[in-house]
Design an enzyme around this catalytic site. Structure first.
Site, short mmCIF file in Angstrom:
data_model
loop_
_atom_site.label_atom_id
_atom_site.label_comp_id
_atom_site.label_asym_id
_atom_site.label_seq_id
_atom_site.Cartn_x
_atom_site.Cartn_y
_atom_site.Cartn_z
N CYS A 22 -35.09 -22.06 19.18
CA CYS A 22 -34.78 -22.77 20.43
C CYS A 22 -33.42 -22.40 21.01
CB CYS A 22 -34.88 -24.28 20.23
SG CYS A 22 -33.54 -25.00 19.25
N CYS A 56 -20.78 -22.43 8.41
CA CYS A 56 -20.14 -23.70 8.70
C CYS A 56 -20.92 -24.35 9.85
CB CYS A 56 -18.69 -23.44 9.10
SG CYS A 56 -17.69 -24.91 9.28
N CYS A 64 -33.60 -27.44 12.16
CA CYS A 64 -32.97 -27.60 13.46
C CYS A 64 -33.32 -28.98 14.03
CB CYS A 64 -33.44 -26.50 14.41
SG CYS A 64 -32.81 -26.65 16.09
N CYS A 89 -35.67 -28.42 17.27
CA CYS A 89 -37.07 -27.96 17.26
C CYS A 89 -37.74 -28.01 15.89
CB CYS A 89 -37.15 -26.53 17.81
SG CYS A 89 -36.38 -25.29 16.74
#
Length: 167
Positions: free
Chosen positions: A134, A155, A83, A86
C-alpha cells in the site's frame, strides 16, 4: 589588469560556478517524489476513514511517532507484525530486538513485502521503508543493527504496525 576587469572576472566566476546542491534536486526538495502505484491504492479520503489520526499521519504523511510511545515496543509475544494500513505481513517477532531507540526494531523484513526509497527530509540521506503493498511509511533502516545477524536495524513506527499473535 585594472580593478574593473578584475571585478567583472570575479562576478563571472561566481555566477558561472555550479554547486553540488544543484545536482541533487531531491536533497534540496525532498517533497518532490515520483508518484508510485501500489497494489492497494486509495484516495486520501478513503485512508482517512480507515485509519485513526496517528496511523494516517505516519503511514500516509511519513511522520514519526514519539519514541517510547508504541504499545508494540515491549511486545515479546510470538507472531507477525503486519501493515496497519493493509494487513501485509512485514516482520516476524523472532527477528525483533531491543535497540534502545524507543521504536520497535527488527534485523530483517519479510522479503518482498517491504520497499525502500531514499529520504533526505532531515538534510542527509536515509533509507526509508514502506509497505510494498500500500506504500504506507513504516520507518527507516540503518546499518547499526546486531552484527551477529544481518547488521541491519529496521527502526519502525509501532503505529504503522498491527500484531498478529501466533496461534
Amino acid at each position: 589588469m585594472n580593478s574593473k576587469t578584475l571585478l567583472i572576472a570575479f562576478i563571472l566566476l561566481i555566477t558561472g560556478c555550479k554547486g553540488n546542491s544543484q545536482e541533487k534536486e531531491i536533497a534540496s526538495n525532498p517533497d518532490k517524489k515520483e508518484e508510485k502505484t501500489f497494489p492497494v491504492s486509495k484516495t486520501e479520503e478513503e485512508w482517512r476513514k480507515e485509519l485513526n489520526d496517528m496511523e494516517f499521519y505516519v503511514l500516509r504523511k511519513a511522520a514519526t511517532e514519539n519514541a517510547f510511545s508504541s504499545e508494540l515496543l515491549d511486545n515479546k509475544e510470538e507472531g507477525t507484525y503486519v501493515c496497519a494500513g493493509c494487513g501485509t505481513p512485514l516482520f516476524e517477532s523472532k527477528f525483533k530486538f531491543d535497540s534502545g531507540t524507543g521504536w520497535p526494531s527488527f534485523d530483517r523484513e519479510i522479503e518482498g513485502n517491504v520497499a525502500y526509497d531514499v529520504d533526505y527530509k532531515i538534510g542527509y540521506k536515509r533509507t526509508e521503508e514502506h509497505c510494498a503493498t500500500c506504500g504506507g511509511h513504516l520507518g527507516h533502516v540503518f546499518d547499526d543493527g546486531p552484527r551477529n545477524t544481518t547488521g541491519k536495524r529496521h527502526c519502525i513506527n509501532g503505529v504503522a504496525l498491527d500484531f498478529v499473535a501466533k496461534e
